[in-house]
Enzyme design. Structure first.
Site, PDB file in Angstrom:
ATOM      1  N   GLU A  78       6.526 -10.162  10.160  1.00  0.00           N
ATOM      2  CA  GLU A  78       7.367 -11.338  10.373  1.00  0.00           C
ATOM      3  C   GLU A  78       6.512 -12.502  10.830  1.00  0.00           C
ATOM      4  OE1 GLU A  78       7.286 -12.386  14.027  1.00  0.00           O
ATOM      5  OE2 GLU A  78       9.373 -11.743  14.384  1.00  0.00           O
TER       6      GLU A  78
ATOM      7  N   CYS B 121      11.157  -6.047  12.148  1.00  0.00           N
ATOM      8  CA  CYS B 121      10.147  -5.068  12.559  1.00  0.00           C
ATOM      9  C   CYS B 121      10.044  -3.860  11.630  1.00  0.00           C
ATOM     10  CB  CYS B 121      10.437  -4.593  13.975  1.00  0.00           C
ATOM     11  SG  CYS B 121      10.271  -5.899  15.196  1.00  0.00           S
TER      12      CYS B 121
ATOM     13  N   HIS C 220      11.103   2.987  16.464  1.00  0.00           N
ATOM     14  CA  HIS C 220      10.667   1.606  16.682  1.00  0.00           C
ATOM     15  C   HIS C 220      10.806   1.352  18.180  1.00  0.00           C
ATOM     16  CE1 HIS C 220       9.813  -2.528  16.541  1.00  0.00           C
ATOM     17  NE2 HIS C 220      11.023  -2.889  16.930  1.00  0.00           N
TER      18      HIS C 220
ATOM     19  N   SER D  28      15.418  -5.835  12.870  1.00  0.00           N
ATOM     20  CA  SER D  28      16.603  -6.635  13.178  1.00  0.00           C
ATOM     21  C   SER D  28      17.165  -7.240  11.915  1.00  0.00           C
ATOM     22  CB  SER D  28      16.244  -7.740  14.173  1.00  0.00           C
ATOM     23  OG  SER D  28      15.992  -7.172  15.426  1.00  0.00           O
TER      24      SER D  28
END
Lengths: 389, 141, 353
Positions: C84, C116, C238, C300
């Site tokens: 990102e 992520c 994660h 996300s």
């Protein structure tokens, strides 16, 4: 080949000349040289100008005819040539003019050197000053000129036991001499402690190990020696004019603690002049960085490798010793207008040999040497000048 | 430096592509079109062989730079060094991931891929080699 | 989704050497950083040098993977970098990485973005391409140099690092027996085009976002595989902070022992697209033949990718010593003050910028 002599010299103030343009300083130095030689402009065959980076510093290329034009000489239509060899542009221009006169093609020529460095912001100025290193394989990776000389200094310390104090002495010496030169950029004296305590630029080099950016111009008039007496009582013979080169990048050298180009230019010059280094009492050496000056003392043959530092520390070098160096103040104190440096060195030697050096006069010298370097030693030029009695 | 000017050297700057003289076997970086070592230059013209540096070398000389070269201002003080590569060539580059005072002659280093500079905020980003100590493990804070 | 004969051929990671502690960050913003760190289970986070970015981190990680696996870069048929924080909004990270490892020009390459989980998404694409026989090796990289806005809670965790995985048919050091995903439109965290720092939904990032997707995805793959938590030696989630994955593990019935190698965020911070991959790398650094590993990534926006992995006998002869082992990155680092951190991360407004 005929013998060539210097008939006249001229030099502007060196320093931050805010109120003066490139063309103005170029003209002033040239006219001074002509004046001092009693030559008329009608006698001239050509003009040579040593200049490193007018395009970058003042966006002006093609400066040779420009200076000629504003000197009022465009009506003569004679050749006017710019020579570029980095910081050695001045001495290389002189070497070209010397060949032209020696060959018999030209009789009388003016050789100038000029640089206007303060018309750009300082960061731009240092970028331009870095342009004589290898842009693709040195500069891209974070090298600056002082950083490259610092690499040489560090290795000199490793290989030859040289100490940081040793080369710092050169800056002290330059400022001592510069204090007696009214044309010098800096006329203040400095102490060893000041040099050692100055802000670090690229360790081990500090601010006071580095020559400044200066504006300035210098010029000499050349002619055949056998016709020199008509114009001057004190012609100075060019006993040797030698250029040597080496790899562009410092990292590609055989040994970074020595400039092979200087060693070879000096060797050829001494052969040509039929002289030994020990017979030279007077020299202007290229110390754009103090370590460069220390290396020059060795590479020119005045000292064995590794011995110059001790000699400097022991005060064996300077006015009043067997080897007076940088009586002008050198690059550190007299200043460093790139293209003008090589010519200014010759102007100083001529003044010394003629006994016109005022408070910094060296007594009894009849021969002197000028050493000009381009980049980190890709070009070196050695001139040996001799007073003709 | 213009986009094309940097781009045409990326194979060398990214990946340490070198050249070797077929005659004397000396390795050169950056690659050379002619071997400067061999007395008869014409023997090596157009015959230099591409080869690859391993990225391993030793510090030959070094300096801690306090007045940055143009574009390196954010990294001051940084270490610039000459590194003798294990294949022979000498390279000039930064030593990163090290306390400047820890750099010494002979320090073993390996090539690391880093950002060299940016052509302003909106410009192209140039990448290439730097060097980092070959072995190190500073303690956690 | 069952997979057959596909797995991890080699892997490598890269974590920048600098670290900053929550305490040091808190001091600047008048926050009890120690308490914040404890709350997030973050002792320190990694910080990239000014000359590091997602491109350099990806390249360094992949170079380790290539060296360990003795891979000929020309055998790499696809290279995907998930991040990102791609240095360019337009112009791929993947092409620079491919050029820097000598894999160009005969390969396909692209950048992935899914907060992520772009790196785990890249692994899935590589699995498909390898399985179908389109390519011999596929490279999936998850790498980031994430930024939290100064003073924002994210600043205590957002860090830098990356993992590179070379996916192929064999010999593999770990088989990927299955993968499963769980994806919904859940706006818990985002960064609009042109914005310097991301925005997030505060507590909304928890239950409806991270926990729902991670646990649902984990349950799904275990159901498909007919496994239960105790069937796995290791689990990797994660890890946006050190607490979330622990809680997700507990909710699913995993023990701290199963999570001990997979949880790296407490020492290097949240490396975003790199986080689950570096956790998996640390597990593989320690694994022995036959070990069964569950990986559940999360991105996300939102989605989870899970992988059911079995370590093979090849791991015994695989070169795990080249490059920096993850454990060393967790235990080492050079501390920074907030002032230098702010300079390194471009948080100081300079003249002319």
């Amino acid at each position: 080949m005929r013998e060539v002599a210097i008939l006249g010299v001229g030099q502007t103030q060196f320093g931050e000349l805010w109120d003066r343009s490139f063309r103005e300083i170029g003209i002033e130095a040239g006219f001074q040289a002509l004046e001092s030689s009693k030559l008329s402009s009608r006698d001239l065959s050509a003009l040579y100008i040593g200049n490193m980076a007018s395009g970058a510093f003042i966006d002006q290329e093609h400066v040779a005819p420009l200076v000629l034009d504003y000197s009022g000489l465009s009506g003569h239509h004679f050749p006017s040539v710019r020579v570029e060899a980095g910081e050695a542009s001045g001495a290389v221009a002189l070497a070209q003019a010397y060949l032209a006169v020696a060959s018999g093609e030209y009789d009388f020529v003016v050789v100038g050197g000029a640089e206007k460095m303060t018309d750009v912001p300082e960061d731009r100025g240092s970028a331009i000053s870095s342009s004589t290193m290898d842009q693709e394989w040195e500069r891209v990776f974070g090298a600056s000129m002082p950083a490259l000389w610092a690499l040489a200094a560090r290795r000199h310390m490793i290989d030859h036991g040289t100490k940081r104090e040793h080369f710092a002495r050169l800056s002290v010496l330059d400022h001592e001499n510069g204090s007696k030169n009214p044309l010098a950029h800096y006329r203040n004296k400095i102490t060893l402690e000041q040099v050692l305590g100055a802000n670090a630029v690229a360790e081990p080099l500090g601010m006071l190990d580095c020559a400044p950016s200066s504006d300035g111009a210098a010029a000499v008039v050349l002619g055949p020696l056998d016709r020199a007496r008509k114009f001057t009582d004190t012609p100075i013979r060019i006993a040797a004019s030698q250029i040597a080169t080496d790899t562009m990048a410092l990292m590609h050298r055989r040994d970074i603690t020595t400039l092979d180009s200087t060693v070879l230019a000096a060797k050829r010059a001494f052969q040509r002049a039929k002289l030994q280094p020990s017979q030279i009492p007077l020299a202007e050496i290229h110390d754009s960085y103090s370590i460069a000056g220390l290396m020059a003392l060795e590479d020119l043959g005045f000292y064995q490798k590794g011995e110059a530092g001790k000699a400097l520390a022991n005060g064996e070098v300077g006015i009043g010793t067997r080897l007076a160096i940088n009586t002008s103040g050198g690059l550190k104190a007299q200043g460093q207008p790139f293209g003008a440096v090589g010519i200014a060195q010759v102007v100083e030697i001529v003044r010394q040999l003629r006994g016109e050096a005022g408070a910094r006069q060296v007594s009894g010298a009849t021969v002197g040497l000028a050493h000009n370097v381009g980049g980190t030693g890709a070009t070196s030029v050695v001139h040996i000048l001799e007073r003709v009695n | 430096m213009s986009v094309a000017r940097f781009w045409r050297e990326t194979l060398r700057r990214y990946n340490l592509g070198a050249s070797k003289c077929p005659d004397c076997e000396t390795v050169f970086f950056p690659p050379r079109p002619v071997c400067p070592r061999c007395a008869v230059h014409r023997k090596s013209i157009a015959k230099m062989e591409p080869c690859q540096l391993s990225g391993h070398g030793k510090v030959y000389s070094y300096t801690i730079v306090h007045e940055a070269a143009d574009g390196f201002e954010m990294q001051v003080p940084y270490v610039l060094a000459m590194v003798q590569m294990s294949e022979g060539p000498m390279l000039t580059g930064q030593i990163v991931d090290v306390e400047p005072s820890q750099v010494k002659e002979g320090l073993e280093v390996k090539a690391s891929f880093r950002k060299l500079r940016e052509e302003g905020e909106g410009g192209v980003i140039h990448y290439g080699y730097k060097f980092a100590p070959a072995s190190q493990a500073p303690k956690a804070p | 989704m069952k997979a057959a004969g596909v797995g991890i051929v080699s892997y490598g990671t890269y974590v920048p050497r600098y670290r900053i502690t929550p305490d040091e960050i808190g001091k600047v913003w008048g926050v009890d950083g120690k308490a914040m760190g404890k709350n997030l289970n973050i002792h320190s986070k990694s910080v990239p040098s000014p000359d590091e970015d997602t491109i350099t981190i990806s390249t360094e990680a992949l170079r380790v993977a290539i060296a360990r696996g003795k891979i000929d870069p020309r055998d790499i048929g696809a290279l995907y970098v998930g991040s990102e924080s791609h240095p360019y909004a337009v112009k791929p990270t993947a092409t620079v990485v491919a050029q820097a490892i000598g894999a160009t020009p005969s390969l396909t390459a692209a950048d992935f973005e899914f907060a992520c989980k772009a790196g785990t998404a890249a692994i899935q694409v590589c699995m498909g391409m390898v399985s179908s026989g389109m390519i011999k090796y596929g490279v999936a990289i998850g790498s980031d140099t994430s930024q939290g806005a100064p003073g924002d809670a994210l600043e205590y965790s957002a860090s830098a690092g990356g993992g590179a995985f070379i996916i192929g048919k064999g010999p593999v050091i770990a088989r990927i027996d299955a993968t499963s995903s769980y994806t919904t439109d859940t706006p818990d965290f985002w960064r609009r085009e042109g914005q310097r720092y991301p925005s997030h939904g505060g507590r909304f990032t928890g239950e409806p976002a991270f926990f729902r997707h991670v646990t649902e995805c984990a349950k799904r793959i275990m159901s498909e595989q007919g496994t239960k938590p105790s069937d796995y030696q290791y689990v990797v989630f994660h890890q946006p902070n050190g607490k979330f994955p622990q809680r997700a593990g507990k909710m699913l019935g995993f023990t701290d022992d199963q999570m001990r190698y997979g949880l790296v965020t407490p020492y290097i911070g949240n490396t975003y697209s790199g986080a689950a991959l570096i956790g998996l790398a640390n597990v593989l650094d320690h694994a022995k033949p036959g070990d069964h590993v569950l990986v559940v990534g999360y991105g996300s926006g939102a989605g989870s990718d899970a992988f059911d992995i079995t370590v093979t006998d090849e791991i015994a002869t695989y070169d795990r010593s080249t490059g920096t082992p993850v454990q060393e990155s967790l235990e080492s680092g050079t501390p920074l003050t907030y002032a230098v951190y702010a300079k390194f991360r471009g948080k100081i407004r300079l003249s002319g910028s």
